[in-house]
Design a protein around this motif. Structure first.
Motif, PDB file in Angstrom:
ATOM      1  N   ILE A  95       0.854  -1.189   0.000  1.00  0.00           N
ATOM      2  CA  ILE A  95       0.000   0.000   0.000  1.00  0.00           C
ATOM      3  C   ILE A  95       0.890   1.239   0.000  1.00  0.00           C
ATOM      4  O   ILE A  95       1.734   1.413   0.873  1.00  0.00           O
ATOM      5  CB  ILE A  95      -0.950   0.020   1.211  1.00  0.00           C
ATOM      6  CG1 ILE A  95      -1.806  -1.245   1.252  1.00  0.00           C
ATOM      7  CG2 ILE A  95      -1.803   1.284   1.196  1.00  0.00           C
ATOM      8  CD1 ILE A  95      -2.636  -1.501   0.011  1.00  0.00           C
ATOM      9  N   LEU A  96       0.660   2.112  -0.988  1.00  0.00           N
ATOM     10  CA  LEU A  96       1.452   3.333  -1.136  1.00  0.00           C
ATOM     11  C   LEU A  96       0.695   4.580  -0.705  1.00  0.00           C
ATOM     12  O   LEU A  96       1.296   5.558  -0.278  1.00  0.00           O
ATOM     13  CB  LEU A  96       1.883   3.495  -2.596  1.00  0.00           C
ATOM     14  CG  LEU A  96       2.676   2.342  -3.206  1.00  0.00           C
ATOM     15  CD1 LEU A  96       2.934   2.617  -4.680  1.00  0.00           C
ATOM     16  CD2 LEU A  96       3.962   2.129  -2.450  1.00  0.00           C
ATOM     17  N   LYS A  97      -0.617   4.551  -0.856  1.00  0.00           N
ATOM     18  CA  LYS A  97      -1.421   5.752  -0.636  1.00  0.00           C
ATOM     19  C   LYS A  97      -2.792   5.350  -0.095  1.00  0.00           C
ATOM     20  O   LYS A  97      -3.285   4.268  -0.386  1.00  0.00           O
ATOM     21  CB  LYS A  97      -1.566   6.484  -1.975  1.00  0.00           C
ATOM     22  CG  LYS A  97      -2.215   7.825  -1.911  1.00  0.00           C
ATOM     23  CD  LYS A  97      -2.219   8.464  -3.308  1.00  0.00           C
ATOM     24  CE  LYS A  97      -2.997   9.757  -3.281  1.00  0.00           C
ATOM     25  NZ  LYS A  97      -3.139  10.345  -4.605  1.00  0.00           N
ATOM     26  N   ALA A  98      -3.394   6.250   0.664  1.00  0.00           N
ATOM     27  CA  ALA A  98      -4.716   5.979   1.226  1.00  0.00           C
ATOM     28  C   ALA A  98      -5.601   7.207   1.067  1.00  0.00           C
ATOM     29  O   ALA A  98      -5.131   8.340   1.130  1.00  0.00           O
ATOM     30  CB  ALA A  98      -4.591   5.619   2.701  1.00  0.00           C
ATOM     31  N   SER A  99      -6.885   6.962   0.858  1.00  0.00           N
ATOM     32  CA  SER A  99      -7.884   8.029   0.837  1.00  0.00           C
ATOM     33  C   SER A  99      -8.989   7.640   1.817  1.00  0.00           C
ATOM     34  O   SER A  99      -8.895   6.620   2.491  1.00  0.00           O
ATOM     35  CB  SER A  99      -8.447   8.218  -0.571  1.00  0.00           C
ATOM     36  OG  SER A  99      -9.334   7.164  -0.889  1.00  0.00           O
ATOM     37  N   SER A 100     -10.038   8.415   1.855  1.00  0.00           N
ATOM     38  CA  SER A 100     -11.165   8.092   2.730  1.00  0.00           C
ATOM     39  C   SER A 100     -11.901   6.834   2.284  1.00  0.00           C
ATOM     40  O   SER A 100     -12.569   6.187   3.084  1.00  0.00           O
ATOM     41  CB  SER A 100     -12.167   9.249   2.751  1.00  0.00           C
ATOM     42  OG  SER A 100     -11.583  10.399   3.280  1.00  0.00           O
ATOM     43  N   PHE A 101     -11.775   6.490   1.010  1.00  0.00           N
ATOM     44  CA  PHE A 101     -12.602   5.435   0.447  1.00  0.00           C
ATOM     45  C   PHE A 101     -11.852   4.172   0.056  1.00  0.00           C
ATOM     46  O   PHE A 101     -12.453   3.119  -0.062  1.00  0.00           O
ATOM     47  CB  PHE A 101     -13.343   5.965  -0.779  1.00  0.00           C
ATOM     48  CG  PHE A 101     -14.094   7.231  -0.488  1.00  0.00           C
ATOM     49  CD1 PHE A 101     -15.249   7.208   0.269  1.00  0.00           C
ATOM     50  CD2 PHE A 101     -13.628   8.439  -0.934  1.00  0.00           C
ATOM     51  CE1 PHE A 101     -15.942   8.363   0.563  1.00  0.00           C
ATOM     52  CE2 PHE A 101     -14.304   9.623  -0.664  1.00  0.00           C
ATOM     53  CZ  PHE A 101     -15.461   9.592   0.094  1.00  0.00           C
ATOM     54  N   ASP A 102     -10.539   4.266  -0.196  1.00  0.00           N
ATOM     55  CA  ASP A 102      -9.809   3.112  -0.673  1.00  0.00           C
ATOM     56  C   ASP A 102      -8.313   3.245  -0.389  1.00  0.00           C
ATOM     57  O   ASP A 102      -7.851   4.270   0.090  1.00  0.00           O
ATOM     58  CB  ASP A 102     -10.033   2.901  -2.176  1.00  0.00           C
ATOM     59  CG  ASP A 102      -9.682   4.143  -2.994  1.00  0.00           C
ATOM     60  OD1 ASP A 102      -8.586   4.699  -2.799  1.00  0.00           O
ATOM     61  OD2 ASP A 102     -10.493   4.557  -3.831  1.00  0.00           O
ATOM     62  N   LEU A 103      -7.599   2.176  -0.725  1.00  0.00           N
ATOM     63  CA  LEU A 103      -6.146   2.143  -0.620  1.00  0.00           C
ATOM     64  C   LEU A 103      -5.591   2.009  -2.020  1.00  0.00           C
ATOM     65  O   LEU A 103      -6.207   1.369  -2.890  1.00  0.00           O
ATOM     66  CB  LEU A 103      -5.707   0.970   0.239  1.00  0.00           C
ATOM     67  CG  LEU A 103      -6.354   0.853   1.631  1.00  0.00           C
ATOM     68  CD1 LEU A 103      -5.982  -0.465   2.289  1.00  0.00           C
ATOM     69  CD2 LEU A 103      -5.951   2.024   2.500  1.00  0.00           C
ATOM     70  N   ARG A 104      -4.429   2.605  -2.269  1.00  0.00           N
ATOM     71  CA  ARG A 104      -3.778   2.477  -3.574  1.00  0.00           C
ATOM     72  C   ARG A 104      -2.483   1.713  -3.375  1.00  0.00           C
ATOM     73  O   ARG A 104      -1.699   2.032  -2.479  1.00  0.00           O
ATOM     74  CB  ARG A 104      -3.465   3.857  -4.182  1.00  0.00           C
ATOM     75  CG  ARG A 104      -4.672   4.769  -4.317  1.00  0.00           C
ATOM     76  CD  ARG A 104      -5.580   4.277  -5.414  1.00  0.00           C
ATOM     77  NE  ARG A 104      -6.825   5.009  -5.425  1.00  0.00           N
ATOM     78  CZ  ARG A 104      -7.360   5.558  -6.511  1.00  0.00           C
ATOM     79  NH1 ARG A 104      -6.739   5.457  -7.662  1.00  0.00           N
ATOM     80  NH2 ARG A 104      -8.520   6.174  -6.434  1.00  0.00           N
ATOM     81  N   GLY A 105      -2.280   0.704  -4.200  1.00  0.00           N
ATOM     82  CA  GLY A 105      -1.102  -0.126  -4.010  1.00  0.00           C
ATOM     83  C   GLY A 105      -0.404  -0.455  -5.302  1.00  0.00           C
ATOM     84  O   GLY A 105      -0.858  -0.116  -6.393  1.00  0.00           O
ATOM     85  N   GLU A 106       0.740  -1.132  -5.137  1.00  0.00           N
ATOM     86  CA  GLU A 106       1.484  -1.648  -6.280  1.00  0.00           C
ATOM     87  C   GLU A 106       1.757  -3.120  -6.014  1.00  0.00           C
ATOM     88  O   GLU A 106       1.908  -3.548  -4.864  1.00  0.00           O
ATOM     89  CB  GLU A 106       2.787  -0.893  -6.490  1.00  0.00           C
ATOM     90  CG  GLU A 106       3.832  -1.119  -5.427  1.00  0.00           C
ATOM     91  CD  GLU A 106       5.143  -0.391  -5.696  1.00  0.00           C
ATOM     92  OE1 GLU A 106       5.241   0.296  -6.724  1.00  0.00           O
ATOM     93  OE2 GLU A 106       6.046  -0.534  -4.870  1.00  0.00           O
ATOM     94  N   VAL A 107       1.793  -3.870  -7.093  1.00  0.00           N
ATOM     95  CA  VAL A 107       2.063  -5.310  -6.975  1.00  0.00           C
ATOM     96  C   VAL A 107       3.544  -5.489  -6.690  1.00  0.00           C
ATOM     97  O   VAL A 107       4.399  -4.839  -7.295  1.00  0.00           O
ATOM     98  CB  VAL A 107       1.633  -6.049  -8.260  1.00  0.00           C
ATOM     99  CG1 VAL A 107       2.002  -7.507  -8.184  1.00  0.00           C
ATOM    100  CG2 VAL A 107       0.134  -5.885  -8.474  1.00  0.00           C
ATOM    101  N   ILE A 108       3.841  -6.390  -5.742  1.00  0.00           N
ATOM    102  CA  ILE A 108       5.257  -6.676  -5.428  1.00  0.00           C
ATOM    103  C   ILE A 108       5.552  -8.140  -5.662  1.00  0.00           C
ATOM    104  O   ILE A 108       4.676  -8.953  -5.777  1.00  0.00           O
ATOM    105  CB  ILE A 108       5.616  -6.283  -3.983  1.00  0.00           C
ATOM    106  CG1 ILE A 108       4.656  -6.921  -2.968  1.00  0.00           C
ATOM    107  CG2 ILE A 108       5.571  -4.787  -3.835  1.00  0.00           C
ATOM    108  CD1 ILE A 108       5.038  -6.668  -1.522  1.00  0.00           C
TER     109      ILE A 108
END
Length: 108
Positions: A95-108
């Motif tokens: 997980i790289l980033k978060a908002s009120s509604f979701d998480l933003r990630g990158e595949v590792i």
């Protein structure tokens, strides 16, 4: 809670609540905005705790943008990733980033 449903109160006829004094529409709207804003702020703060988390998600829906997919982690948090995946696929993400509604990630 991660999800809430805010709705206006409407008294049902012939119930004790039907005798309650009605609030002005402006006051109801103002309270609705305050509660919604509080929920968004609390959700963002709680989601920010997920930044840096690494783990598995299962892809369960297509995102709104091309090459965007949404998966859920063990806590059923929505994680948005970019790439070419299939429904039901399990991928490991960070997980790289978060908002009120979701998480933003990158595949590792």
């Amino acid at each position: 809670p991660d999800v809430i449903n805010i709705s206006r109160f409407w008294p049902r006829p012939k119930t004790p609540a039907a005798a309650f004094e009605r609030l002005s529409g402006a006051l109801v709207k103002q309270r609705f905005r305050v509660v919604t804003e509080m929920h968004h702020n609390i959700s963002r703060i709680l989601n920010e705790r997920w930044q840096g988390w690494e783990g598995f998600i299962i892809i369960d829906e297509k995102g709104k943008e091309p090459q965007q997919w949404i998966g859920r982690n063990f806590a059923y948090k929505p994680v948005i990733i970019e790439g070419d995946y299939k429904l039901g696929q399990i991928v490991k993400v960070k997980i790289l980033k978060a908002s009120s509604f979701d998480l933003r990630g990158e595949v590792i």
